[in-house]
Scaffold this motif. Structure first.
Motif, PDB file in Angstrom:
ATOM      1  N   PHE A 196      -5.397  -2.733  -8.802  1.00 60.73           N
ATOM      2  CA  PHE A 196      -4.409  -1.852  -8.181  1.00 60.73           C
ATOM      3  C   PHE A 196      -3.779  -0.905  -9.210  1.00 60.73           C
ATOM      4  O   PHE A 196      -3.425   0.231  -8.873  1.00 60.73           O
TER       5      PHE A 196
ATOM      6  N   THR B 253       0.822  -1.214   0.000  1.00 66.56           N
ATOM      7  CA  THR B 253       0.000   0.000   0.000  1.00 66.56           C
ATOM      8  C   THR B 253       0.851   1.257   0.000  1.00 66.56           C
ATOM      9  O   THR B 253       0.601   2.202  -0.765  1.00 66.56           O
TER      10      THR B 253
ATOM     11  N   THR C  92      -5.418   0.327 -11.707  1.00 59.86           N
ATOM     12  CA  THR C  92      -6.459   1.355 -11.847  1.00 59.86           C
ATOM     13  C   THR C  92      -6.375   2.368 -10.721  1.00 59.86           C
ATOM     14  O   THR C  92      -6.449   3.582 -10.947  1.00 59.86           O
ATOM     15  N   LEU C  93      -6.211   1.876  -9.503  1.00 60.33           N
ATOM     16  CA  LEU C  93      -6.083   2.766  -8.337  1.00 60.33           C
ATOM     17  C   LEU C  93      -4.858   3.661  -8.474  1.00 60.33           C
ATOM     18  O   LEU C  93      -4.912   4.859  -8.173  1.00 60.33           O
ATOM     19  N   SER C  94      -3.755   3.086  -8.942  1.00 63.63           N
ATOM     20  CA  SER C  94      -2.528   3.862  -9.132  1.00 63.63           C
ATOM     21  C   SER C  94      -2.725   4.962 -10.168  1.00 63.63           C
ATOM     22  O   SER C  94      -2.277   6.098  -9.974  1.00 63.63           O
TER      23      SER C  94
END
Length: 204
Positions: free
Chosen positions: A170, A102, A172-174
């Motif tokens: 992840f 994270t 996409t989140l980044s």
């Protein structure tokens, strides 16, 4: 001569920040979200191609397309960053600096966006995926932000296909963190510039 040296140093700083974000935080955790460096990593995982060569190939292709399809002024702006980025990416060793996934995701994405913003501030770029949206907008009248969204969707799809659905999420989140951070850095910079202008106006 001094002006060119200063410009080279500035571009080197931006490219170094991006390379550190990738090699120290994102790529060691298989977070392949950040532009041409991410594409190089994904192809290396899937086909065992050397990622540096992939980045070189993509950036050289983008430079050629920019020269042929776009204006020469844009070509001159991205030329140096496009050539330096693969060099710095291969020179800086890939090393997992943090064990926390994270923390690496947040720090790496934010650091990457800082490097991109820094290059934009001095009218440059590290090349790669920043070019296709401009070409699409010019020849197909599709807004560049939609073209960039399409490019990001391709990167997310490659994550789903080559790595795993979790890695795709992840990634996409980044991408969302990178987008938000660039907007934040731009807003802060604009406020600082306006504040400086206001002070100078008052003094005058």
């Amino acid at each position: 001569m001094i002006k060119q040296i200063v410009y080279l140093i500035r571009i080197s700083i931006g490219v170094t920040i991006i390379s550190l974000a990738l090699n120290f935080f994102l790529l060691p955790h298989n977070i392949a979200s950040a532009g041409v460096g991410a594409i190089g990593h994904l192809l290396e995982v899937h086909f065992t191609f050397n990622s540096s060569y992939t980045v070189w190939l993509i950036n050289l292709l983008m430079l050629l397309l920019t020269y042929l399809l776009l204006d020469k002024q844009l070509f001159s702006k991205i030329f140096l960053g496009s050539l330096l980025f693969p060099v710095y990416l291969s020179f800086i060793p890939t090393n997992q600096l943090l064990l926390s996934y994270t923390a690496s995701l947040i720090i790496g994405s934010s650091l990457f966006s800082l490097g991109v913003f820094y290059l934009y501030k001095f009218n440059s770029s590290n090349g790669g995926v920043t070019i296709p949206p401009i070409i699409i907008e010019k020849y197909f009248k599709i807004p560049s932000h939609l073209g960039l969204l399409l490019t990001n969707l391709i990167i997310v799809f490659l994550n789903f296909y080559i790595l795993s659905p979790i890695d795709g999420l992840f990634a996409t989140l980044s991408i969302l963190i990178i987008t938000f951070s660039i907007q934040l850095f731009t807003t802060i910079d604009n406020r600082l510039v306006n504040k400086k202008v206001s002070k100078n106006y008052v003094k005058d």
